[in-house]
Scaffold this motif. Structure first.
Motif, PDB file in Angstrom:
ATOM      1  N   SER B  28       6.985  80.682  28.839  1.00  0.00           N
ATOM      2  CA  SER B  28       7.409  79.739  29.887  1.00  0.00           C
ATOM      3  C   SER B  28       8.898  79.887  30.206  1.00  0.00           C
ATOM      4  O   SER B  28       9.313  79.681  31.346  1.00  0.00           O
ATOM      5  CB  SER B  28       7.046  78.297  29.520  1.00  0.00           C
ATOM      6  OG  SER B  28       7.500  77.974  28.261  1.00  0.00           O
ATOM      7  N   ILE B  69       1.748  67.189  33.950  1.00  0.00           N
ATOM      8  CA  ILE B  69       1.583  68.513  34.571  1.00  0.00           C
ATOM      9  C   ILE B  69       0.561  69.341  33.772  1.00  0.00           C
ATOM     10  O   ILE B  69      -0.281  70.027  34.345  1.00  0.00           O
ATOM     11  CB  ILE B  69       2.940  69.239  34.679  1.00  0.00           C
ATOM     12  CG1 ILE B  69       3.900  68.407  35.537  1.00  0.00           C
ATOM     13  CG2 ILE B  69       2.774  70.629  35.276  1.00  0.00           C
ATOM     14  CD1 ILE B  69       5.284  68.976  35.686  1.00  0.00           C
ATOM     15  N   PHE B  73      -2.902  70.852  35.354  1.00  0.00           N
ATOM     16  CA  PHE B  73      -3.285  72.262  35.312  1.00  0.00           C
ATOM     17  C   PHE B  73      -4.608  72.463  34.576  1.00  0.00           C
ATOM     18  O   PHE B  73      -5.430  73.276  34.977  1.00  0.00           O
ATOM     19  CB  PHE B  73      -2.193  73.097  34.627  1.00  0.00           C
ATOM     20  CG  PHE B  73      -1.171  73.633  35.593  1.00  0.00           C
ATOM     21  CD1 PHE B  73      -1.384  74.838  36.253  1.00  0.00           C
ATOM     22  CD2 PHE B  73      -0.015  72.938  35.858  1.00  0.00           C
ATOM     23  CE1 PHE B  73      -0.457  75.323  37.159  1.00  0.00           C
ATOM     24  CE2 PHE B  73       0.920  73.414  36.758  1.00  0.00           C
ATOM     25  CZ  PHE B  73       0.698  74.605  37.414  1.00  0.00           C
ATOM     26  N   TYR B  74      -4.769  71.731  33.475  1.00  0.00           N
ATOM     27  CA  TYR B  74      -5.936  71.992  32.630  1.00  0.00           C
ATOM     28  C   TYR B  74      -7.191  71.260  33.105  1.00  0.00           C
ATOM     29  O   TYR B  74      -8.253  71.864  33.219  1.00  0.00           O
ATOM     30  CB  TYR B  74      -5.602  71.610  31.183  1.00  0.00           C
ATOM     31  CG  TYR B  74      -6.627  72.133  30.204  1.00  0.00           C
ATOM     32  CD1 TYR B  74      -6.788  73.500  29.998  1.00  0.00           C
ATOM     33  CD2 TYR B  74      -7.430  71.264  29.481  1.00  0.00           C
ATOM     34  CE1 TYR B  74      -7.726  73.989  29.106  1.00  0.00           C
ATOM     35  CE2 TYR B  74      -8.375  71.747  28.578  1.00  0.00           C
ATOM     36  CZ  TYR B  74      -8.517  73.111  28.396  1.00  0.00           C
ATOM     37  OH  TYR B  74      -9.453  73.590  27.515  1.00  0.00           O
ATOM     38  N   LEU B  77      -7.282  71.190  37.888  1.00  0.00           N
ATOM     39  CA  LEU B  77      -7.616  72.362  38.701  1.00  0.00           C
ATOM     40  C   LEU B  77      -9.107  72.733  38.689  1.00  0.00           C
ATOM     41  O   LEU B  77      -9.611  73.184  39.723  1.00  0.00           O
ATOM     42  CB  LEU B  77      -6.741  73.556  38.295  1.00  0.00           C
ATOM     43  CG  LEU B  77      -5.269  73.445  38.698  1.00  0.00           C
ATOM     44  CD1 LEU B  77      -4.496  74.695  38.278  1.00  0.00           C
ATOM     45  CD2 LEU B  77      -5.103  73.226  40.211  1.00  0.00           C
ATOM     46  N   PHE B  84      -8.423  77.542  34.108  1.00  0.00           N
ATOM     47  CA  PHE B  84      -7.602  78.363  33.209  1.00  0.00           C
ATOM     48  C   PHE B  84      -7.958  78.036  31.765  1.00  0.00           C
ATOM     49  O   PHE B  84      -8.373  76.916  31.455  1.00  0.00           O
ATOM     50  CB  PHE B  84      -6.111  78.047  33.404  1.00  0.00           C
ATOM     51  CG  PHE B  84      -5.557  78.442  34.735  1.00  0.00           C
ATOM     52  CD1 PHE B  84      -5.507  79.781  35.105  1.00  0.00           C
ATOM     53  CD2 PHE B  84      -5.054  77.487  35.603  1.00  0.00           C
ATOM     54  CE1 PHE B  84      -4.984  80.142  36.340  1.00  0.00           C
ATOM     55  CE2 PHE B  84      -4.534  77.843  36.829  1.00  0.00           C
ATOM     56  CZ  PHE B  84      -4.497  79.173  37.203  1.00  0.00           C
ATOM     57  N   ALA B  89      -3.028  77.543  30.771  1.00  0.00           N
ATOM     58  CA  ALA B  89      -2.645  76.299  31.459  1.00  0.00           C
ATOM     59  C   ALA B  89      -1.339  75.758  30.892  1.00  0.00           C
ATOM     60  O   ALA B  89      -0.464  75.297  31.637  1.00  0.00           O
ATOM     61  CB  ALA B  89      -3.759  75.258  31.325  1.00  0.00           C
ATOM     62  N   LEU B  92       1.551  77.896  32.173  1.00  0.00           N
ATOM     63  CA  LEU B  92       1.833  77.634  33.593  1.00  0.00           C
ATOM     64  C   LEU B  92       2.558  76.291  33.771  1.00  0.00           C
ATOM     65  O   LEU B  92       3.552  76.201  34.500  1.00  0.00           O
ATOM     66  CB  LEU B  92       0.531  77.625  34.393  1.00  0.00           C
ATOM     67  CG  LEU B  92      -0.127  78.991  34.615  1.00  0.00           C
ATOM     68  CD1 LEU B  92      -1.518  78.834  35.211  1.00  0.00           C
ATOM     69  CD2 LEU B  92       0.737  79.868  35.520  1.00  0.00           C
ATOM     70  N   ALA B  93       2.060  75.270  33.084  1.00  0.00           N
ATOM     71  CA  ALA B  93       2.665  73.940  33.236  1.00  0.00           C
ATOM     72  C   ALA B  93       4.095  73.935  32.716  1.00  0.00           C
ATOM     73  O   ALA B  93       5.010  73.400  33.371  1.00  0.00           O
ATOM     74  CB  ALA B  93       1.823  72.912  32.483  1.00  0.00           C
ATOM     75  N   TRP B  96       6.505  75.797  35.018  1.00  0.00           N
ATOM     76  CA  TRP B  96       6.943  74.961  36.154  1.00  0.00           C
ATOM     77  C   TRP B  96       8.052  74.011  35.702  1.00  0.00           C
ATOM     78  O   TRP B  96       9.080  73.853  36.368  1.00  0.00           O
ATOM     79  CB  TRP B  96       5.736  74.168  36.677  1.00  0.00           C
ATOM     80  CG  TRP B  96       6.007  73.399  37.938  1.00  0.00           C
ATOM     81  CD1 TRP B  96       7.180  73.335  38.626  1.00  0.00           C
ATOM     82  CD2 TRP B  96       5.067  72.592  38.663  1.00  0.00           C
ATOM     83  NE1 TRP B  96       7.037  72.543  39.738  1.00  0.00           N
ATOM     84  CE2 TRP B  96       5.757  72.067  39.784  1.00  0.00           C
ATOM     85  CE3 TRP B  96       3.733  72.262  38.491  1.00  0.00           C
ATOM     86  CZ2 TRP B  96       5.143  71.216  40.706  1.00  0.00           C
ATOM     87  CZ3 TRP B  96       3.122  71.424  39.414  1.00  0.00           C
ATOM     88  CH2 TRP B  96       3.815  70.913  40.507  1.00  0.00           C
TER      89      TRP B  96
END
Lengths: 290, 217
Positions: B28, B69, B73-74, B77, B84, B89, B92-93, B96
């Motif tokens: 990340s 977040i 995402f988890y 989505l 994901f 996930a 990605l979170a 961000w």
């Protein structure tokens, strides 16, 4: 002028005094009501005198904090005991992670929420007599009912802390995913990431009630010798402060009485669960350390 | 002493969790910083649409708690047909999150470069691209380094939230052990020590860099 002030002050003081006396009278009547109550056990020690402080873990239908108005099978059992012991039940929200810590820290007297008695856990606190059996449920769209059925799936989910986790891990390996609670587990089942949802049977009956295409099976009905927790179902009980023999005695007697008179079985069946879950052993089964 | 003996027994499981935490934090940060730089440029862009888009991404990333977040995402989505894995996930979170925080630090760093530097590069006839990459960026990023290191520590600690989406990271290892024997205090203390062993030296390095920056300011 001065006299008028004095008169007003006197009147105010009289009102305050009268109100105070009234309140005292109310308190007195409550005290009188409590003094009328004869506890089944004398000298039950609790963290707050006259109160039974209960940590409530959210695991419906067994216990739900419900914004300070708890409901559930465990709540009904413990409320009856509190009433018999002339104690006022007070509740605070708890999690599996903090409940036993709060008990040993003297913040709560006991915790409710399908907590199984195990040898390892008995080192951290005492357990009351068993309330009901903790069955392992399998929810799936394929109609899975056994551990062998779970082996055919690509991903299976369950919750940290359940006594079948270690055995399932050995059988399923990386196919098994563990979650913090039923909420996350079901969310992932709904999202389609896992094909099998392994949770407390009672929880699943409620969670999947009326859900089309999902079957809930009690794995204990077809026990697999590889999973100890279903060959011999663990028994749920209330953890309490280690060494508080007076409270343990009151809880034990209260639970045994409710088992004998069929109260617990009725609570289970009223919640839509099998009456068989109420058939705990005469001697508490404590899950041995593996 | 029995705690120490128990801890030694728990360490292999904890180390496996720590490895996952470090991996998620590393990914990340590695992905978040370049994205943060792009966002900082978007936020300072002259084009209103680009600026608004950049601001929206940064403000949501900074304003929403990392846990929210992660959940979006988890669990969110898949409702739109995008699914994901838990580690993806989490990466990605947190990317961000890292991008949003680092973009503000980078923007402040870039804007802290004296205007005279820009004028001098103009006077030398450097192109806008050369001015940015050879004059503004090196100086701006230098002053942003301590802040970015702070974000890196924050990201590492933020990986503990990934427990909520079933990522087998350090906190999840601790919960697994704790739920077995109810000795949560003992195991969370060990988890805290594991986080501190990584975070504290990182904090000292950040302080060291801050002092060096101050010396050359």
């Amino acid at each position: 002028m001065k006299n008028r002030h004095l008169a007003r002050a006197g009147a105010l003081a009289a009102v305050v005094l009268a109100a105070g006396m009234g309140l005292t009278a109310c308190g007195g009547s409550t005290s009188a009501a409590q003094s009328d109550c004869t506890p089944k056990h004398q000298g039950v020690q609790t963290v707050s005198p006259g109160k039974l402080t209960i940590g409530v873990i959210d695991i419906p239908p067994f216990s739900s904090y419900n914004s300070g108005n708890p409901t559930g099978i465990d709540i009904s059992i413990v409320n009856k005991i509190a009433k018999d012991e002339c104690l006022t039940p007070t509740y605070q929200q708890a999690t599996y992670a903090d409940a036993v810590q709060s008990i040993s820290g003297g913040n709560i007297d006991l915790a409710v929420g399908t907590i199984d008695a195990t040898e390892k856990r008995l080192k951290a606190g005492d357990f009351s007599a068993s309330t009901y059996l903790d069955g392992m449920g399998i929810a799936s769209k394929s109609g899975a009912a056994t551990v062998s059925d779970l082996e055919k799936m690509s991903k299976v989910g369950t919750i940290d802390g359940y006594l079948w986790v270690d055995d399932l891990k050995k059988i399923l390996g990386n196919k098994l995913v563990t979650y913090p609670s039923s909420v996350e587990l079901k969310a992932d089942f709904d999202a389609g990431r896992i094909q099998g949802d392994v949770d407390a049977y009672g929880v699943q009956v409620l969670q999947f009630k009326g859900v089309q295409g999902v079957t809930v099976s009690l794995a204990n009905d077809k026990p697999d010798p590889r999973v100890g927790a279903i060959t011999h179902a663990p028994e749920a009980a209330f953890p309490l402060t280690k060494g508080n023999t007076s409270l343990k005695q009151a809880l034990d007697d209260g639970i045994l009485a409710q088992r004998r008179d069929g109260t617990i079985t009725k609570l289970l069946t009223d919640a839509g669960l099998s009456a068989g879950l109420g058939k705990v052993g005469a001697q508490q089964y404590v899950v041995p350390s593996s | 002493m029995s705690w120490l003996t128990d801890w030694v027994g728990y360490l292999p499981q904890m180390m496996s969790g720590l490895g996952v935490s470090l991996m998620i934090a590393g990914i990340s940060i590695a992905a978040g910083y370049p994205l943060g730089l792009a966002l900082s440029l978007m936020v300072t862009a002259k084009n209103l649409a680009v600026r608004t888009l950049g601001l929206a991404v940064v403000e949501i990333g900074r304003g929403a708690p990392a846990l929210v977040i992660l959940y979006l995402f988890y669990y969110g989505l898949p409702k739109f047909g995008v699914t994901f894995g838990s580690i993806t996930a989490a990466c990605l979170a947190l990317t961000w999150n890292a991008a949003a925080y680092s973009s503000e630090i980078m923007r402040a760093g870039i804007q802290s470069v004296a205007r005279g530097q820009l004028e001098a590069s103009n006077a030398l006839g450097l192109s806008s691209r050369d001015t940015f990459f050879r004059i503004i960026m090196p100086q701006g990023m230098r002053s942003a380094v301590p802040g970015l290191m702070g974000v890196a520590i924050q990201m590492f600690q933020g990986t503990s939230l990934a427990y909520a989406i079933a990522v087998p990271e350090l906190m999840k290892s601790a919960y697994n052990i704790g739920s077995d024997n109810f000795n949560y205090l003992q195991i969370f203390t060990l988890a805290g020590i594991c986080y501190a062993v990584i975070s504290m030296p990182a904090t000292w390095i950040t302080v060291f860099f801050e002092k060096r920056m101050a010396r050359h300011a």
